[in-house]
Scaffold this active site. Structure first.
Site, short mmCIF file in Angstrom:
data_model
loop_
_atom_site.label_atom_id
_atom_site.label_comp_id
_atom_site.label_asym_id
_atom_site.label_seq_id
_atom_site.Cartn_x
_atom_site.Cartn_y
_atom_site.Cartn_z
N GLY A 69 0.80 -1.22 0.00
CA GLY A 69 0.00 0.00 0.00
C GLY A 69 0.83 1.26 0.00
O GLY A 69 0.47 2.26 -0.63
N THR A 70 1.95 1.26 0.71
CA THR A 70 2.79 2.45 0.76
C THR A 70 3.33 2.78 -0.62
O THR A 70 3.30 3.94 -1.04
CB THR A 70 3.95 2.25 1.76
OG1 THR A 70 3.43 2.29 3.09
CG2 THR A 70 5.00 3.34 1.61
N ASN A 151 -7.10 4.76 8.97
CA ASN A 151 -6.49 3.57 9.56
C ASN A 151 -6.43 3.62 11.07
O ASN A 151 -6.23 2.59 11.71
CB ASN A 151 -5.07 3.37 8.99
CG ASN A 151 -4.14 4.50 9.34
OD1 ASN A 151 -4.49 5.67 9.23
ND2 ASN A 151 -2.93 4.17 9.76
N GLN A 179 -7.44 0.40 3.92
CA GLN A 179 -8.22 -0.06 5.06
C GLN A 179 -9.63 -0.49 4.68
O GLN A 179 -10.21 -1.38 5.32
CB GLN A 179 -8.30 1.03 6.14
CG GLN A 179 -6.99 1.32 6.83
CD GLN A 179 -6.47 0.15 7.64
OE1 GLN A 179 -7.24 -0.67 8.15
NE2 GLN A 179 -5.16 0.05 7.78
N HIS A 199 -1.86 -7.46 2.62
CA HIS A 199 -1.78 -8.03 3.97
C HIS A 199 -2.89 -7.56 4.90
O HIS A 199 -3.01 -8.04 6.02
CB HIS A 199 -0.40 -7.76 4.59
CG HIS A 199 -0.14 -6.34 4.98
ND1 HIS A 199 -0.07 -5.93 6.28
CD2 HIS A 199 0.07 -5.24 4.23
CE1 HIS A 199 0.19 -4.63 6.32
NE2 HIS A 199 0.28 -4.19 5.09
N THR A 235 10.70 -7.12 -12.10
CA THR A 235 10.02 -8.39 -12.30
C THR A 235 8.86 -8.53 -11.32
O THR A 235 9.04 -8.36 -10.11
CB THR A 235 11.00 -9.56 -12.11
OG1 THR A 235 12.08 -9.41 -13.04
CG2 THR A 235 10.32 -10.89 -12.32
N CYS A 323 2.56 2.10 11.28
CA CYS A 323 3.64 2.83 10.61
C CYS A 323 4.24 3.92 11.49
O CYS A 323 5.28 4.48 11.17
CB CYS A 323 3.14 3.43 9.31
SG CYS A 323 2.66 2.17 8.09
#
Length: 378
Positions: A69-70, A151, A179, A199, A235, A323
């Site tokens: 997500g970041t 979040n 979220q 995740h 890749t 975070c």
């Protein structure tokens, strides 16, 4: 141990692990290779891309797989804004309650690319009004980047209304749905770009996606082999993409039933906490909130001390964003909502998973929280 920090991360679902397994073993090819092994991997990647796009209400070619997500938020905020500089659009709109990946991307653009950044204010519940957003837009606005659901406090924005304001002035809207994915419908947001992370959904860490409509110019941040249609070189993580698509599809299929069940349990937990603990104040919007999130301040305590007491009682939760873990500073989200710093530092966030809880779990959990708060209140 009862794990109540699903907003930070969730365990990998067994179905996801099984779907990924072939692409970690026998179907191991590089999807850019022009032979049968590579083509098998490329086919799996294309299928995963189509499945993610369907849940997000986007076209297959809109989906760019990222490392999480970041990275998806960085690619959206920096990539769209940098591409707009050639049209002399040097203004970016965010809000003060956004995830650090958006706020720090905005700060990078301000410092190194002379982009003007406006933070549109939120109300005491963390919501942005369409009028406030409209007042923040300018003729040179390149992008509006906002979170669908916060979040830390779980507040859900009226993205449809906010998007309508942005569209009326021709400004693209990026929505951070990290979220909200799996809990809310993402197909009719009216967004030009949407970020998600695996995740949070039952896929592994290290895989995410940014879906960005083809009409929106996007400057790549990673250069090299030109993968992902030139938008993100490197890749691709084929097994991760398959896992993300599988987790997202499973969550979407279950979404309505799970959200109703978990939301009802969360409401019972909130009511029980507020009954048992006079100092407890629910943060965020009591109505427009993710069904699995309950965040409180407990005036006169230390949030970190409450967390330690809860863990002694077998409950794992958090004080806010993973975070920002380890920071002594009060939550920027709570400060933006007008909460005093000393009260913000008493915050504790409980975020439930999708699994069913025992019938008496909300009330039993509230009793344990009350014990923990009393223990640190002296």
């Amino acid at each position: 141990m009862l794990y109540l920090d699903h907003a930070a991360t969730s365990p990998v679902r067994p179905e996801v692990l099984e779907a990924m397994r072939p692409y970690l073993t026998e179907v191991f090819g590089n999807p850019s290779s022009h032979h049968t092994t590579g083509e098998a991997a490329a086919n799996a990647l294309d299928d995963a891309r189509a499945r993610v796009a369907a849940v997000l209400g986007m076209r297959t070619g809109d989906v760019v797989f990222t490392a999480g997500g970041t990275e998806a938020n960085n690619l959206a905020v920096k990539g769209i804004t940098l591409a707009a500089l050639v049209r002399d659009r040097r203004h970016l709109v965010v809000s003060p309650v956004e995830h650090e990946s958006i706020l720090e991307s905005a700060e990078y653009l301000r410092r190194f690319h002379a982009v003007s950044v406006t933070q549109v204010a939120v109300d005491a519940r963390g919501r942005i009004s369409p009028d406030a957003l409209g007042a923040a837009l300018r003729d040179d606005t390149a992008l509006v980047s906002l979170g669908h659901a916060n979040n830390e406090i779980g507040t859900v924005q009226d993205v449809a209304a906010l998007g309508a304001v942005a569209r009326a002035t021709g400004v693209p809207l990026h929505v951070d749905a990290v979220q909200s994915a799996g809990w809310l419908d993402l197909r009719d947001l009216g967004a030009d770009a949407i970020s998600i992370a695996g995740h949070k959904l039952g896929a592994p860490k290290g895989i995410g996606a940014l879906a960005v409509r083809g009409r929106v110019p996007l400057e790549p941040l990673l250069h090299g082999g030109g993968q992902e249609r030139g938008r993100r070189s490197g890749t691709e993580n084929v097994a991760g993409a398959v896992g993300l698509a599988t987790a997202l599809q499973l969550a979407e299929a279950e979404r309505a039933a799970v959200a109703a069940r978990v939301g009802a349990a969360t409401e019972r937990f909130i009511a029980a906490v507020q009954t048992r603990i006079p100092s407890a104040t629910l943060t965020g919007d009591p109505r427009h909130r993710l069904p699995a999130t309950a965040s409180f301040t407990f005036a006169g305590t230390s949030g970190e001390a409450v967390l330690l007491e809860l863990e002694r009682r077998g409950i794992v939760s958090s004080s806010g964003s993973a975070c920002a873990a380890g920071s002594d500073e009060p939550s920027h989200v709570l400060l933006a909502c007008g909460i005093a710093p000393e009260v913000a530092q008493t915050s504790v966030r409980f975020t439930f998973g999708r699994a069913a809880l025992p019938t008496d779990a909300p009330e039993h959990l509230a009793a344990l929280v009350a014990d923990a708060v009393r223990a640190v209140s002296g």
